[in-house]
Design an enzyme around this catalytic site. Structure first.
Site, short mmCIF file in Angstrom:
data_model
loop_
_atom_site.label_atom_id
_atom_site.label_comp_id
_atom_site.label_asym_id
_atom_site.label_seq_id
_atom_site.Cartn_x
_atom_site.Cartn_y
_atom_site.Cartn_z
N ASP A 8 -80.44 -44.86 -63.80
CA ASP A 8 -79.08 -45.34 -63.54
C ASP A 8 -78.59 -44.63 -62.28
O ASP A 8 -79.36 -43.95 -61.58
CB ASP A 8 -78.18 -45.14 -64.77
CG ASP A 8 -77.86 -43.68 -65.06
OD1 ASP A 8 -78.39 -42.79 -64.35
OD2 ASP A 8 -77.07 -43.42 -65.99
N HIS A 9 -77.29 -44.78 -61.99
CA HIS A 9 -76.74 -44.18 -60.77
C HIS A 9 -76.91 -42.65 -60.76
O HIS A 9 -77.19 -42.06 -59.72
CB HIS A 9 -75.25 -44.54 -60.64
CG HIS A 9 -74.44 -44.16 -61.85
ND1 HIS A 9 -74.55 -44.84 -63.05
CD2 HIS A 9 -73.56 -43.16 -62.08
CE1 HIS A 9 -73.75 -44.29 -63.94
NE2 HIS A 9 -73.14 -43.26 -63.38
N CYS A 65 -81.70 -40.56 -66.20
CA CYS A 65 -80.24 -40.73 -66.17
C CYS A 65 -79.65 -39.32 -66.04
O CYS A 65 -80.36 -38.39 -65.69
CB CYS A 65 -79.73 -41.50 -67.38
SG CYS A 65 -80.05 -40.73 -68.99
N THR A 67 -78.52 -37.15 -68.29
CA THR A 67 -79.07 -36.19 -69.26
C THR A 67 -80.47 -36.57 -69.73
O THR A 67 -81.14 -35.74 -70.35
CB THR A 67 -78.18 -36.15 -70.51
OG1 THR A 67 -78.13 -37.48 -71.07
CG2 THR A 67 -76.77 -35.67 -70.19
N HIS A 98 -99.56 -34.91 -78.51
CA HIS A 98 -99.24 -35.09 -79.93
C HIS A 98 -98.59 -36.44 -80.21
O HIS A 98 -98.84 -37.02 -81.27
CB HIS A 98 -98.24 -34.01 -80.39
CG HIS A 98 -98.82 -32.63 -80.40
ND1 HIS A 98 -98.37 -31.63 -81.23
CD2 HIS A 98 -99.82 -32.06 -79.66
CE1 HIS A 98 -99.06 -30.51 -81.01
NE2 HIS A 98 -99.93 -30.75 -80.06
N HIS A 133 -102.88 -36.54 -85.22
CA HIS A 133 -101.68 -37.10 -84.58
C HIS A 133 -101.65 -38.62 -84.67
O HIS A 133 -100.58 -39.23 -84.72
CB HIS A 133 -101.62 -36.66 -83.11
CG HIS A 133 -101.58 -35.17 -82.95
ND1 HIS A 133 -100.55 -34.40 -83.44
CD2 HIS A 133 -102.46 -34.30 -82.40
CE1 HIS A 133 -100.78 -33.13 -83.17
NE2 HIS A 133 -101.94 -33.04 -82.55
C1 RB5 Z 1 -73.65 -41.56 -66.70
O1 RB5 Z 1 -72.43 -40.96 -66.41
C2 RB5 Z 1 -74.32 -40.85 -67.86
O2 RB5 Z 1 -73.62 -41.07 -69.04
C3 RB5 Z 1 -75.76 -41.30 -68.00
O3 RB5 Z 1 -76.43 -41.08 -66.81
C4 RB5 Z 1 -76.59 -40.60 -69.06
O4 RB5 Z 1 -76.48 -39.22 -68.95
C5 RB5 Z 1 -76.46 -41.09 -70.42
O5 RB5 Z 1 -77.14 -40.63 -71.35
#
Ligand code: RB5
Length: 145
Positions: A8-9, A65, A67, A98, A133
């Protein structure tokens, strides 16, 4: 080896670096977007990469993304997808050995590019151990039906 990559961005910049690295290592890297830092919904990119792996056209996927959590949750809704959120090379190694993970997810707001590249290298250079596994993965497959 053919790798489908998406972000994503929030993951855009790291995704660009990962693609550049993979191309330099003679991997076939398919960049499924996004192509700018304009706001994007991570489930859309997770679906694109998961579908590319599901179809068998790509060996592995990489999703980034902020996180890595949203990408992991969304990708794992797809049958046959085992997406692993990794923040260290040891987890990336175990995700392959695994869990036979076929998609790596990472968080660009959590780890830097140097560590991310080490995680990618470990993930792509580790094979599934099979054995005990495999039995566990069969149990996961049963959850999908
Ligand atoms: C975007 O702001 C953020 O929510 C996304 O990149 C991600 O971390 C979601 O899990």
């Amino acid at each position: 080896m053919k790798i489908a990559v998406g972000s994503d961005h929030a993951g855009f910049r790291l995704k660009e670096q990962v693609c550049k690295y993979l191309e330099g290592q003679a991997f076939t890297c398919k960049d499924l977007g996004v192509f700018s830092e304009e706001s994007a919904d991570y489930p859309d990119l997770a679906l694109a990469v998961a579908s590319a792996v599901q179809s068998g056209e790509y060996d592995y996927g990489i999703l980034i993304c902020g996180t890595g959590i949203g990408m992991s949750i969304a990708a794992n809704k797809n049958t046959g997808i085992r997406a692993a959120l990794c923040g260290d090379p040891y987890s990336a190694k175990c995700a392959r050995e695994h869990n036979n993970a076929n998609i790596l997810t990472m968080g660009s707001r959590v780890i830097g590019p140097g560590l991310a590249m080490e995680i990618v290298v470990q993930f792509l250079n580790t094979t599934f151990s099979g054995g005990r596994h495999s039995n566990r993965l069969h149990k996961i497959e049963k959850l999908e039906t």
